[in-house]
Design an enzyme around this catalytic site. Sequence first.
Site, PDB file in Angstrom:
ATOM      1  N   ARG A  28     -16.447  49.477  90.517  1.00 47.39           N
ATOM      2  CA  ARG A  28     -15.331  48.605  90.894  1.00 47.39           C
ATOM      3  C   ARG A  28     -14.157  49.419  91.448  1.00 47.39           C
ATOM      4  O   ARG A  28     -13.292  48.864  92.104  1.00 47.39           O
ATOM      5  CB  ARG A  28     -14.841  47.809  89.689  1.00 47.39           C
ATOM      6  N   VAL A  32      -0.302  56.732  76.482  1.00 49.24           N
ATOM      7  CA  VAL A  32      -0.029  55.521  77.264  1.00 49.24           C
ATOM      8  C   VAL A  32      -0.804  54.323  76.725  1.00 49.24           C
ATOM      9  O   VAL A  32      -0.257  53.230  76.570  1.00 49.24           O
ATOM     10  CB  VAL A  32      -0.349  55.749  78.759  1.00 49.24           C
ATOM     11  N   ASP A  52      -5.126  57.964  83.574  1.00 46.39           N
ATOM     12  CA  ASP A  52      -6.384  57.665  84.282  1.00 46.39           C
ATOM     13  C   ASP A  52      -7.199  58.909  84.573  1.00 46.39           C
ATOM     14  O   ASP A  52      -8.313  58.807  85.070  1.00 46.39           O
ATOM     15  CB  ASP A  52      -6.103  56.937  85.601  1.00 46.39           C
ATOM     16  N   ASP A  71       3.842  41.101  78.047  1.00 45.71           N
ATOM     17  CA  ASP A  71       5.177  40.657  77.606  1.00 45.71           C
ATOM     18  C   ASP A  71       6.296  41.167  78.509  1.00 45.71           C
ATOM     19  O   ASP A  71       7.277  40.454  78.766  1.00 45.71           O
ATOM     20  CB  ASP A  71       5.413  41.084  76.156  1.00 45.71           C
ATOM     21  N   LYS A 103      -6.913  52.336  95.066  1.00 36.64           N
ATOM     22  CA  LYS A 103      -7.186  51.032  94.436  1.00 36.64           C
ATOM     23  C   LYS A 103      -5.898  50.465  93.848  1.00 36.64           C
ATOM     24  O   LYS A 103      -5.582  49.291  94.032  1.00 36.64           O
ATOM     25  CB  LYS A 103      -8.209  51.205  93.319  1.00 36.64           C
ATOM     26  N   ASN A 104      -5.133  51.318  93.171  1.00 35.95           N
ATOM     27  CA  ASN A 104      -3.956  50.812  92.452  1.00 35.95           C
ATOM     28  C   ASN A 104      -2.745  50.635  93.346  1.00 35.95           C
ATOM     29  O   ASN A 104      -1.697  50.174  92.880  1.00 35.95           O
ATOM     30  CB  ASN A 104      -3.649  51.711  91.247  1.00 35.95           C
ATOM     31  N   ARG A 155      -3.490  45.479  76.251  1.00 34.43           N
ATOM     32  CA  ARG A 155      -2.991  45.211  77.611  1.00 34.43           C
ATOM     33  C   ARG A 155      -2.107  43.948  77.655  1.00 34.43           C
ATOM     34  O   ARG A 155      -2.371  43.024  78.404  1.00 34.43           O
ATOM     35  CB  ARG A 155      -4.146  45.100  78.602  1.00 34.43           C
ATOM     36  N   PRO A 156      -1.072  43.851  76.822  1.00 33.21           N
ATOM     37  CA  PRO A 156      -0.192  42.670  76.850  1.00 33.21           C
ATOM     38  C   PRO A 156       0.573  42.586  78.166  1.00 33.21           C
ATOM     39  O   PRO A 156       0.597  43.546  78.942  1.00 33.21           O
ATOM     40  CB  PRO A 156       0.764  42.926  75.688  1.00 33.21           C
ATOM     41  N   CYS A 180      -8.967  44.925  76.917  1.00 36.65           N
ATOM     42  CA  CYS A 180     -10.151  45.598  77.463  1.00 36.65           C
ATOM     43  C   CYS A 180     -10.420  46.804  76.565  1.00 36.65           C
ATOM     44  O   CYS A 180      -9.746  47.028  75.566  1.00 36.65           O
ATOM     45  CB  CYS A 180      -9.933  46.014  78.911  1.00 36.65           C
ATOM     46  N   ARG A 221      -8.125  42.364  85.472  1.00 31.88           N
ATOM     47  CA  ARG A 221      -6.813  42.179  84.859  1.00 31.88           C
ATOM     48  C   ARG A 221      -5.705  42.208  85.900  1.00 31.88           C
ATOM     49  O   ARG A 221      -4.684  41.563  85.754  1.00 31.88           O
ATOM     50  CB  ARG A 221      -6.498  43.298  83.886  1.00 31.88           C
TER      51      ARG A 221
HETATM   52  C1  EPZ Z   1      -1.917  50.270  85.729  1.00 34.34           C
HETATM   53  O1  EPZ Z   1      -2.308  49.352  84.720  1.00 34.34           O
HETATM   54  C2  EPZ Z   1      -3.211  50.759  86.361  1.00 34.34           C
HETATM   55  N1  EPZ Z   1      -3.927  49.632  86.962  1.00 34.34           N
HETATM   56  C3  EPZ Z   1      -4.091  51.435  85.289  1.00 34.34           C
HETATM   57  O2  EPZ Z   1      -5.223  51.960  85.951  1.00 34.34           O
HETATM   58  C4  EPZ Z   1      -3.305  52.597  84.678  1.00 34.34           C
HETATM   59  O3  EPZ Z   1      -4.073  53.160  83.642  1.00 34.34           O
HETATM   60  C5  EPZ Z   1      -1.971  52.084  84.122  1.00 34.34           C
HETATM   61  O4  EPZ Z   1      -1.228  51.401  85.172  1.00 34.34           O
HETATM   62  C6  EPZ Z   1      -1.102  53.219  83.590  1.00 34.34           C
HETATM   63  O5  EPZ Z   1      -0.875  54.162  84.590  1.00 34.34           O
HETATM   64  C7  EPZ Z   1      -3.527  49.169  88.184  1.00 34.34           C
HETATM   65  O6  EPZ Z   1      -2.585  49.673  88.775  1.00 34.34           O
HETATM   66  C8  EPZ Z   1      -4.307  48.036  88.762  1.00 34.34           C
HETATM   67  P1  EPZ Z   1       0.870  49.520  82.324  1.00 34.34           P
HETATM   68  P2  EPZ Z   1      -1.168  48.451  83.990  1.00 34.34           P
HETATM   69  O7  EPZ Z   1       1.436  48.157  82.401  1.00 34.34           O
HETATM   70  O8  EPZ Z   1      -0.141  48.066  84.969  1.00 34.34           O
HETATM   71  C9  EPZ Z   1       1.800  48.582  77.787  1.00 34.34           C
HETATM   72  C10 EPZ Z   1      -7.465  52.313  86.343  1.00 34.34           C
HETATM   73  O9  EPZ Z   1      -8.260  53.019  85.731  1.00 34.34           O
HETATM   74  N2  EPZ Z   1       2.361  47.316  78.282  1.00 34.34           N
HETATM   75  O10 EPZ Z   1       1.637  50.677  82.893  1.00 34.34           O
HETATM   76  O11 EPZ Z   1      -1.869  47.410  83.207  1.00 34.34           O
HETATM   77  C11 EPZ Z   1       0.280  48.602  77.883  1.00 34.34           C
HETATM   78  O12 EPZ Z   1      -0.296  47.985  76.751  1.00 34.34           O
HETATM   79  C12 EPZ Z   1      -6.510  51.431  85.582  1.00 34.34           C
HETATM   80  O13 EPZ Z   1      -7.335  52.278  87.595  1.00 34.34           O
HETATM   81  C13 EPZ Z   1       3.022  46.469  77.396  1.00 34.34           C
HETATM   82  O14 EPZ Z   1       3.147  46.765  76.203  1.00 34.34           O
HETATM   83  O15 EPZ Z   1      -0.577  49.542  82.976  1.00 34.34           O
HETATM   84  C14 EPZ Z   1      -0.032  50.063  77.953  1.00 34.34           C
HETATM   85  O16 EPZ Z   1      -0.101  50.601  76.635  1.00 34.34           O
HETATM   86  C15 EPZ Z   1      -6.784  51.469  84.088  1.00 34.34           C
HETATM   87  N3  EPZ Z   1       3.530  45.298  77.854  1.00 34.34           N
HETATM   88  C16 EPZ Z   1       1.169  50.656  78.692  1.00 34.34           C
HETATM   89  O17 EPZ Z   1       2.209  49.665  78.641  1.00 34.34           O
HETATM   90  C17 EPZ Z   1       3.406  44.923  79.175  1.00 34.34           C
HETATM   91  O18 EPZ Z   1       3.909  43.841  79.546  1.00 34.34           O
HETATM   92  C18 EPZ Z   1       0.897  50.993  80.147  1.00 34.34           C
HETATM   93  O19 EPZ Z   1       0.489  49.804  80.782  1.00 34.34           O
HETATM   94  C19 EPZ Z   1       2.723  45.796  80.066  1.00 34.34           C
HETATM   95  C20 EPZ Z   1       2.215  46.989  79.607  1.00 34.34           C
END
Ligand code: EPZ
Length: 420
Positions: free
Chosen positions: A399, A329, A307, A126, A22-23, A123-124, A118, A94
């Site tokens: 999903r 994380v 995950d 920035d 999926k990812n 989930r910012p 969520c 998202r």
């Molecule tokens: C991806 O989400 C995955 N989703 C998530 O899987 C997975 O849990 C996550 O990576 C971590 O491995 C998809 O690939 C579609 P991140 P993503 O940006 O990209 C912070 C599932 O169950 N952050 O690596 O949203 C954020 O708040 C889903 O399949 C910022 O601060 O994850 C979090 O604490 C759930 N600013 C951390 O980084 C930003 O601009 C990791 O988020 C972006 C992220």
Amino acid sequence: MAKYLVQKSKPLNGEVIISGSKNAILPIMAAAILTRGKCELFEVPALRDVDVMAKLLRCVGSTVVEDYENSRLEILTEEILAEEAPYELVKKMRASILIMGALLARTGKARVALPGGCAIGARPIDLHLKGFQAMGATITEGHGYVEARAERLVGANIYLDFPSVGATENIIMAASLAQGITILENVAEEPEIVDLANFLNKMGAKIKGAGTDTIKIEGVKELFGTKHAVIPDRIETGTFMVAAAITRGTVLIKNAMPDHVKPIIAKLRECGVVVEYNDESILIKADINPLVSTDVKTLPYPGFPTDMQSQFMSLLATVKGSSTVNETVFENRYMHIGELNRMGANIKIEGRSAVIQGEKTLQGAQVIATDLRAGAALVLAGFMAEGVTEISEIYHIERGYEKFLVKFRKLGATIIRIED
Ligand code: EPZ
């Protein structure tokens, strides 16, 4: 509302075939709009999230053929008709934000509804926006939308404060058509990043270093259509590994990539599970030794994946001894603990860690899935609970796991889906 009814299951036994990731498929679908050529994708999982992304691509002007019978997608984006990702789709998923970098690179403009938070955190985005700004985009926010504009994106040196998966993917897509070279540091190293880079390089991009902490992207003028088979889903793989372990079963997991689940193999072995593997399958034997506790800390790849945290916690609730789980994380990824405790688990949150007293006999209860992986964790706990576990909000689960019920039933699990 649909629910799952899960009964205590005998040890799971048999074979399961892992679906496409999926990812991996979601960012690759977004990247397909970077070219006016046709992209053919294979090993595509039939998931609601994939369908939502297909709808989003149609919104911007793509023709998308969804052929889930053959696990195939065809995407053709000869012209971008709209540079916007509307709220009604973003609120469903998202990952819609992943279209921003590709839209910006192809048209110079991208307007995306801000994805809300969520259950697992704020989930910012920035870091995504900081990357676009570094490449010369102007960012404006208002009325729940964020807009990026740039005459032409220019390569830049970008350091990510956190190795965000989505930010890494968005910036790679934007930089692929930027003018000049982008050096991206402290990036995510997940296998899904490597799969995206492989797909883009087949389209004619020049990306080096995917899978390490530094990626170099040399922008090109144009990208071309290509064919690509996405990698197997490492989190689905881990979920079935832990399902075999929690039921003390023997399960052969096929179409898996053991290299992508090394932390899960290591942790299961620490618990006494026998794990054997070759280059495309993993054999779990959980009835050889009595299972014992261990400690888990989630980290960006190649650390233990966030995950898999909730699924592993279900296992730790049933093994002998006391375990700790430290989620580093996401700031709020313990929503499943309250639900597991309602099933008789003994889990306490202490600071940012959870302490699990194991060897609990779980009881079936009415519980709620709070996110995709928490839902899977409750199903796994239900396999070991006396009586029936009724799980609601299962749309979270459906999903992200293809043929979830069919695959578990084939292994001997007792799980049915009812419409309330
Ligand atoms: C991806 O989400 C995955 N989703 C998530 O899987 C997975 O849990 C996550 O990576 C971590 O491995 C998809 O690939 C579609 P991140 P993503 O940006 O990209 C912070 C599932 O169950 N952050 O690596 O949203 C954020 O708040 C889903 O399949 C910022 O601060 O994850 C979090 O604490 C759930 N600013 C951390 O980084 C930003 O601009 C990791 O988020 C972006 C992220």
